[in-house]
Write an enzyme that holds these catalytic residues in place. Structure first.
Site, short mmCIF file in Angstrom:
data_model
loop_
_atom_site.label_atom_id
_atom_site.label_comp_id
_atom_site.label_asym_id
_atom_site.label_seq_id
_atom_site.Cartn_x
_atom_site.Cartn_y
_atom_site.Cartn_z
N CYS A 118 -19.12 -12.39 -19.36
CA CYS A 118 -20.43 -12.49 -20.00
C CYS A 118 -20.38 -13.54 -21.12
O CYS A 118 -21.26 -14.39 -21.22
CB CYS A 118 -20.81 -11.12 -20.57
N GLY A 159 0.79 -1.22 0.00
CA GLY A 159 0.00 0.00 0.00
C GLY A 159 0.82 1.28 0.00
O GLY A 159 0.29 2.36 -0.22
ZN LIG Z 1 -23.50 -10.87 -18.80
#
Ligand SMILES: [Zn+2]
Lengths: 289, 186, 362
Positions: free
Chosen positions: A268, A29
């Site tokens: 997707c 960080g």
């Molecule tokens: Zn999707």
């Protein structure tokens, strides 16, 4: 291959970046200053991420680049081509096949494995910058662990809007010490910052590199009575039906009709290949894309 | 100059260095993991792994300190020829190389509050390196792991100074492991 | 049904092809040669070399051609190329006293050893469009005078002899290199000067102008402005001495500024310094003024809160390659972040609406 050195950068520059990456991993960080080089693409377009990728890539890697979660956005295409040309690496759009993923603004939906590296492009690495424009001052604040200003800002949001009004680049605290900007990912992605893979952040123009090793504690800043909420559009993907993915909102007609689809294009497509169909989708065909 | 000095560098620098760095980075990101490296043939008493680390990370911009165990002409000449790294006293070191007992840890830079990265990386040459050892926890480690460490107290002290502190790379033959300042031991 | 837009790759290829066509322009007009740009657009070439931090007129001319005359784009091409060059070492400091001056003027003395040399300046041209150039740019010969073969002393050295000007420390230390180490603040003067000399001419000019208009005014006189060729020498350790490795043209501007002093220290004038590749006079003068403004702390002056006094502000915003990249990156898609804000604002509005109706109901 080309006339340029493997992965474009000369070896001395790569060594300098590699040393910064190691210190970044050792101090999670913390923003390590590095002498960013001029790259053949503009500052602000991923030069930090490109330099980090150039320093970690080996000829055996399979490289994936996403911008806004998508592999085929023009800047992602441009960076992917750059490393195809200068490092001769294999490229892929499939998250599961990639060993190094360079990203702008998203963390892939699919959990990353221990053998995967995620490289973020960072525009403004300093989480305190918009509260305090001076680098001298913000560096002191990190040194003293003086993060009151950040909490005041979040609290002012609450008193004005009734909620924390930061939707992306939502600040986190790493391993209980450094407040860090996770780059402009939507806050939906913040919980994924605790992962099995190595995360490297490169800010070229601002000359900073930072890192999160695997299994490192990353906590989004919040208040007991206003806990952090990773939000997304309250819909399912209209193409694949996913209810757990971050969604893009598209305006599809003059009447202002909307549709929602996964921002992570590989996620997707993979779901559609597996037979999932959303409300406005059609069954997957090999040649449809 | 002896032939041995000129030899033992990376045969294909950009490619060998890329593999070597990935191994070192993996080790630093996953404290306790033991990784294999290759490509360097440094003079004795340097291990292959120490040679790989030096070739991968050192150059004229990185002052290096040699502990007495390694401060000898053949090592100096080899490092000079292959990296150009200047030799310095412990307090100016960006890198240090030596056997555990020869390293004076208190002398190395720990970084500053504003720049904790300006601390030494210590390459510790080991006779053996295995998972038979002390329990370690911290960033990069899923729950816990074990590693054969030369000491426990020294690493406790080091971790207590976080975010300042030293970062260690343990080298043995052609293998190495790392222990950054974030790792809690014992 | 919705079909996702694909074709980023093809779009990029097509854009590049169109760009190449636009660069060439009307093919019935002869193509510009790099040599024409190098020799007839010299001031553009000089600016590209100065802000590109690379002294190579041929490459600068090529970059201007490739960039369709967009100088910031040309500077970017040069910077990106410069990054890939190996670094052999550092030269010795150039000695501008040995400069073969093409131009040398002082505003502080009517005359001085070495004289005032106007050189090829626009200064006293009347800015009237020369329509003859539209038809024919051929010119007659300019009168030739031999270069002054002896060194031309710096005007400052005359003030220095009287202790009237603040002396600057000299040393054998090799200064940090802005392109090799990340900028750290407060920056040394050497780093500030590096940043200014490769900073955007327009930005440095604007900053300098602001000091003249009262934002940290420092009463600058141009003690000397000189332009000409100087030798670049480098020590060769194997030889044990320095050899000349080339010659570059630079513009040097030294300003003499209002004095400072105290009860214990007699007053002395102070300096601002500008040094830029090529004939780049506007930039060099601007640089000297901004350098002087940035020195407020070391000269014990007050911070007046003026932009030109703010080291962070000037150094972090002077680089046009950094600035243009970040500015233009907002053209890139940001729809993921925007979506996140959309959801947030809808949620906040919903909650506010609920509150209003609840209050109305009570
Ligand atoms: Zn999707």
């Amino acid at each position: 291959m080309s006339d340029y050195n493997f992965a474009y950068l000369d070896e001395q520059t790569k060594r300098m970046i590699r040393r910064a990456i190691l210190k970044g991993l050792a101090i999670p960080g913390y923003q390590v200053p590095f002498a960013s080089r001029e790259m053949p693409m503009p500052y602000g377009w991923g030069t930090g991420g490109v330099q980090v990728s150039a320093a970690v890539l080996t000829p055996d890697d399979t490289f994936k680049v996403i911008d806004q979660g998508a592999d085929d956005t023009t800047n992602a295409v441009s960076i992917r081509r750059f490393f195809q040309k200068t490092a001769g690496v294999a490229v892929t759009e499939a998250t599961s096949e990639a060993s190094v993923i360079q990203t702008r603004h998203r963390i892939p939906e699919q959990d990353l494995r221990a053998d995967q590296i995620l490289v973020y492009q960072v525009p403004i690495p300093e989480p305190l910058r918009f509260l305090e424009p001076s680098e001298v001052e913000t560096r002191k604040m990190h040194a003293l662990e003086e993060y009151g200003l950040m909490h005041v800002k979040l609290y002012e949001d609450i008193s004005q809007h009734g909620d924390i009004a930061t939707a992306y680049a939502y600040p986190v605290k790493v391993e209980g010490r450094y407040v860090m900007d996770p780059s402009p990912i939507p806050k939906f992605d913040n919980p994924k910052l605790e992962m099995a893979g190595i995360q490297l952040f490169g800010a070229g123009r601002e000359q900073r590199i930072y890192a999160i090793p695997p299994y490192t504690q990353v906590v989004s800043l919040d208040f007991d009575d206003y806990p952090f909420q990773p939000t997304k559009a309250d819909h399912a993907c209209d193409l694949c039906g996913a209810e757990d993915s971050y969604l893009d909102e598209l305006i599809v007609d003059d009447a202002g009709g909307r549709m929602f689809m996964c921002s992570d294009t590989d996620y997707c497509a993979t779901r559609r290949k597996q037979g999932h169909v959303g409300a406005q989708g059609v069954p997957y065909k090999e040649d449809a894309a | 100059m002896q032939a041995q000095v000129l030899e033992g560098g990376f045969a294909d620098l950009p490619i060998d260095a890329s593999y070597a760095f990935r191994a070192v980075m993996t080790a630093m990101a996953r404290p306790g993991d033991i990784v294999d490296v290759s490509g360097a043939k440094p003079p004795s008493p340097m291990s292959v792994a120490a040679g790989v680390v030096v070739l991968t990370l050192c150059d004229p911009e990185t002052p290096i300190h040699l502990a007495l165990s390694h401060d000898m002409p053949q090592v100096r000449d080899w490092i000079t020829f292959h990296t150009g790294a200047p030799f310095v006293a412990a307090q100016d070191a960006m890198f240090a190389l030596g056997a555990w007992d020869a390293l004076s840890l208190a002398d190395f830079p720990l970084g500053t509050a504003e720049y904790p990265d300006r601390s030494a990386t210590v390459i510790v040459e080991r006779q053996s390196l295995s998972h038979d050892g002390v329990v370690m926890r911290g960033p990069g480690i899923k729950e816990k792991t074990t590693l054969s460490l030369p000491d426990t107290r020294a690493f406790e002290t080091n971790a207590a100074q976080f975010p300042l502190g030293l970062d260690f790379i343990f080298t043995c033959d052609d293998r190495l492991a790392a222990l950054p300042r974030t790792t809690r031991v014992g | 049904m919705y079909v996702a837009v694909k074709g980023g790759e093809r779009a990029i290829d097509n854009a590049h092809a169109w760009l190449a066509e636009e660069r060439r322009g009307d093919t019935s007009v002869p193509e510009l040669s790099v040599a024409q740009i190098r020799t007839q657009m010299t001031l553009a070439v000089n600016r590209v070399m100065a802000e590109g931090s690379l002294y190579d007129p041929d490459l600068a001319a090529l970059a201007i051609k490739q960039a369709r005359g967009d100088l910031i784009e040309a500077i970017f091409l040069i910077r990106a190329y410069r990054t890939t060059l190996p670094r052999f070492g550092g030269s010795n400091p150039i000695d501008t006293e040995d400069m073969a001056c093409d131009r040398r003027v002082s505003a502080t003395f009517k005359d001085a050893p070495g004289g005032q040399v106007l050189g090829p300046t626009f200064d006293y041209t009347h800015r009237l469009l020369d329509f003859k150039l539209a038809a024919d740019g051929e010119v007659g010969d300019a009168p030739v005078v031999a270069h002054n073969q002896t060194a031309t002393p710096h005007i400052m050295s005359f003030l220095d002899r009287e202790n009237l000007i603040q002396s600057e420390p000299t040393g054998a230390d090799i200064p940090d290199d802005l392109t090799r180490t990340p900028l750290e603040l407060p920056a040394s003067r050497a780093l500030r000067l590096q940043s200014l000399t490769r900073g955007d001419e327009g930005f440095i000019l604007g900053m300098a102008y602001s000091t003249q208009r009262g934002y940290a005014r420092n009463h600058a006189f141009v003690a000397e402005l000189r332009i000409g060729a100087v030798a670049v020498e480098m020590d060769i350790p194997e030889l044990g001495f320095a050899i000349e490795i080339g010659e570059i043209t630079v513009t040097e501007c030294e300003t003499v500024n209002q004095f400072q002093g105290s009860k214990t220290q007699p007053p002395q004038f102070t300096r601002g310094y500008g040094l830029v590749f090529g004939m780049t006079e506007r930039k060099a003068i601007s640089m000297a003024l901004v350098d002087r403004a940035l020195r407020w702390k070391e000269l014990g002056e007050d911070n007046l809160g003026a932009p030109a006094q703010d080291e962070e502000f000037v150094l972090y915003h002077s680089d046009n390659i950094q600035a243009t990249g970040f500015l233009e990156h907002i053209k890139l898609p940001h729809y993921v972040d925007f979506q996140s804000e959309l959801e947030l604002i809808r949620k906040l509005r919903r909650e506010a609406q609920d509150n209003i109706s609840r209050e109305a109901a009570q």
